[in-house]
Design a protein around this motif. Structure first.
Motif, PDB file in Angstrom:
ATOM      1  N   ALA A 154       0.831  -1.211   0.000  1.00 32.90           N
ATOM      2  CA  ALA A 154       0.000   0.000   0.000  1.00 32.90           C
ATOM      3  C   ALA A 154       0.862   1.257   0.000  1.00 32.90           C
ATOM      4  CB  ALA A 154      -0.926  -0.012   1.219  1.00 32.90           C
ATOM      5  N   GLN A 155       1.951   1.234   0.765  1.00 30.12           N
ATOM      6  CA  GLN A 155       2.832   2.399   0.823  1.00 30.12           C
ATOM      7  C   GLN A 155       3.523   2.671  -0.511  1.00 30.12           C
ATOM      8  OE1 GLN A 155       5.396   1.231   4.033  1.00 30.12           O
ATOM      9  NE2 GLN A 155       3.862   1.638   5.615  1.00 30.12           N
ATOM     10  N   LEU A 156       3.709   1.628  -1.307  1.00 31.63           N
ATOM     11  CA  LEU A 156       4.428   1.770  -2.574  1.00 31.63           C
ATOM     12  C   LEU A 156       3.523   2.147  -3.742  1.00 31.63           C
ATOM     13  CD1 LEU A 156       6.892  -1.236  -2.293  1.00 31.63           C
ATOM     14  CD2 LEU A 156       7.508   1.182  -2.320  1.00 31.63           C
ATOM     15  N   VAL A 157       2.216   2.087  -3.555  1.00 28.62           N
ATOM     16  CA  VAL A 157       1.296   2.369  -4.665  1.00 28.62           C
ATOM     17  C   VAL A 157       1.519   3.761  -5.273  1.00 28.62           C
ATOM     18  CG1 VAL A 157      -1.138   2.814  -5.213  1.00 28.62           C
ATOM     19  CG2 VAL A 157      -0.467   0.672  -4.116  1.00 28.62           C
ATOM     20  N   PRO A 158       1.662   4.835  -4.472  1.00 27.42           N
ATOM     21  CA  PRO A 158       1.910   6.140  -5.106  1.00 27.42           C
ATOM     22  C   PRO A 158       3.179   6.163  -5.953  1.00 27.42           C
ATOM     23  CG  PRO A 158       1.232   6.432  -2.820  1.00 27.42           C
ATOM     24  CD  PRO A 158       1.492   4.970  -3.005  1.00 27.42           C
ATOM     25  N   ALA A 159       4.243   5.523  -5.474  1.00 32.78           N
ATOM     26  CA  ALA A 159       5.488   5.471  -6.251  1.00 32.78           C
ATOM     27  C   ALA A 159       5.297   4.665  -7.533  1.00 32.78           C
ATOM     28  CB  ALA A 159       6.608   4.870  -5.406  1.00 32.78           C
ATOM     29  N   LEU A 160       4.496   3.608  -7.462  1.00 29.14           N
ATOM     30  CA  LEU A 160       4.214   2.817  -8.660  1.00 29.14           C
ATOM     31  C   LEU A 160       3.455   3.648  -9.695  1.00 29.14           C
ATOM     32  CD1 LEU A 160       3.224  -0.557  -6.979  1.00 29.14           C
ATOM     33  CD2 LEU A 160       5.187  -0.192  -8.493  1.00 29.14           C
ATOM     34  N   HIS A 161       2.479   4.416  -9.251  1.00 28.72           N
ATOM     35  CA  HIS A 161       1.745   5.300 -10.166  1.00 28.72           C
ATOM     36  C   HIS A 161       2.703   6.287 -10.842  1.00 28.72           C
ATOM     37  CE1 HIS A 161      -2.328   4.028  -9.603  1.00 28.72           C
ATOM     38  NE2 HIS A 161      -2.388   4.349  -8.329  1.00 28.72           N
ATOM     39  N   ARG A 162       3.574   6.885 -10.038  1.00 29.00           N
ATOM     40  CA  ARG A 162       4.523   7.857 -10.594  1.00 29.00           C
ATOM     41  C   ARG A 162       5.463   7.204 -11.601  1.00 29.00           C
ATOM     42  NH1 ARG A 162       4.800   9.428  -5.093  1.00 29.00           N
ATOM     43  NH2 ARG A 162       6.835   8.405  -4.870  1.00 29.00           N
ATOM     44  N   ALA A 163       5.954   6.025 -11.253  1.00 28.28           N
ATOM     45  CA  ALA A 163       6.887   5.336 -12.148  1.00 28.28           C
ATOM     46  C   ALA A 163       6.215   4.969 -13.463  1.00 28.28           C
ATOM     47  CB  ALA A 163       7.430   4.092 -11.463  1.00 28.28           C
ATOM     48  N   ALA A 164       4.976   4.499 -13.400  1.00 22.11           N
ATOM     49  CA  ALA A 164       4.248   4.141 -14.610  1.00 22.11           C
ATOM     50  C   ALA A 164       3.988   5.370 -15.465  1.00 22.11           C
ATOM     51  CB  ALA A 164       2.937   3.453 -14.247  1.00 22.11           C
ATOM     52  N   ALA A 165       3.580   6.457 -14.843  1.00 23.39           N
ATOM     53  CA  ALA A 165       3.307   7.691 -15.590  1.00 23.39           C
ATOM     54  C   ALA A 165       4.574   8.223 -16.233  1.00 23.39           C
ATOM     55  CB  ALA A 165       2.697   8.740 -14.666  1.00 23.39           C
ATOM     56  N   ALA A 166       5.684   8.154 -15.515  1.00 15.67           N
ATOM     57  CA  ALA A 166       6.953   8.637 -16.058  1.00 15.67           C
ATOM     58  C   ALA A 166       7.407   7.766 -17.227  1.00 15.67           C
ATOM     59  CB  ALA A 166       8.022   8.659 -14.970  1.00 15.67           C
TER      60      ALA A 166
END
Length: 225
Positions: free
Chosen positions: A180-192
């Motif tokens: 759950a804590q990593l979900v925001p970073a995953l979103h950012r990485a995918a968008a980038a």
């Protein structure tokens, strides 16, 4: 089509027969040597892979393979497929990506056939890296790229958290907290990644790369990587 198409949930589920459960991506060695021993350490280790390591590269390769498949550009698709295998920087990393990639192609061609697999076969005759295999399937079934990237990244992290639970680094509840804590970073990485090209490949998660190398000679092992 919903924002998160059902095929992605099927393909990236632990039940899809690619054997993801057999790989720890070097985490087994990291635990054995004391690098990763708790939830905080696991979070930081995985965050490095998401932002600066192997997952970042996988997402870039995914984007390039997806777009080549959509465009029907066999030369570009073959280039990505070859590069994805070459990017595996140790014997076990190569085993991990091509074993899952080849298994994914076999299972998905049999149950979820699409023209993308025919294009891949025409473009590249060698082993198929996992992100390329999933990208070709997503493109062949007209799935949205952003959702596909999100799903691939989440599955990567979830599988390594599962490995960490089996190693005893974290329990199941702490493991879910890490995801759950990593979900925001995953979103950012995918968008980038959606705005990057093969020229942007690279990483600096050196300790993870070292762990993958050291795991090859680790005396007692549960995992294949």
């Amino acid at each position: 089509m919903s924002a998160y198409p059902l095929p992605l949930m099927v393909w990236l589920s632990p039940s899809f027969p690619v054997g993801a459960f057999a790989y720890s991506h070097g985490l087994e060695w990291a635990f054995d040597c004391g690098d990763v021993t708790d939830a905080a350490g696991l979070h930081d280790w995985l965050l490095a892979l998401v932002e600066q390591g192997s997952l970042r590269n996988d997402l870039i390769l995914f984007v390039s393979a997806f777009r080549a498949a959509v465009a029907g550009d066999l030369a570009a698709l073959g280039e990505v497929a070859e590069l994805a295998v070459a990017m595996a920087n140790s014997a076990e990393r190569r085993l991990e990506t091509v074993t899952q990639g080849n298994a994914f192609v076999i299972a998905a061609k049999a149950s979820w056939p699409c023209a993308g697999f025919e294009a891949l076969a025409a473009a590249w005759a060698g082993d198929v890296a996992y992100p390329v295999a999933v990208a070709v399937a997503a493109a062949g079934h007209d799935l949205p790229l952003p959702a596909s990237l999100d799903a691939y990244g989440l599955a990567f992290v979830a599988n390594l958290v599962s490995a960490s639970v089996r190693l005893g680094i974290v329990g199941q509840t702490d493991g879910q907290r890490v995801i759950a804590q990593l979900v925001p970073a995953l979103h950012r990485a995918a968008a980038a990644a959606a705005g990057l090209t093969l020229d942007d490949l690279g990483g600096c998660a050196f300790r993870s790369d070292l762990a993958a190398l050291r795991h090859e000679t680790q005396y007692s092992r549960l995992f294949r990587s």
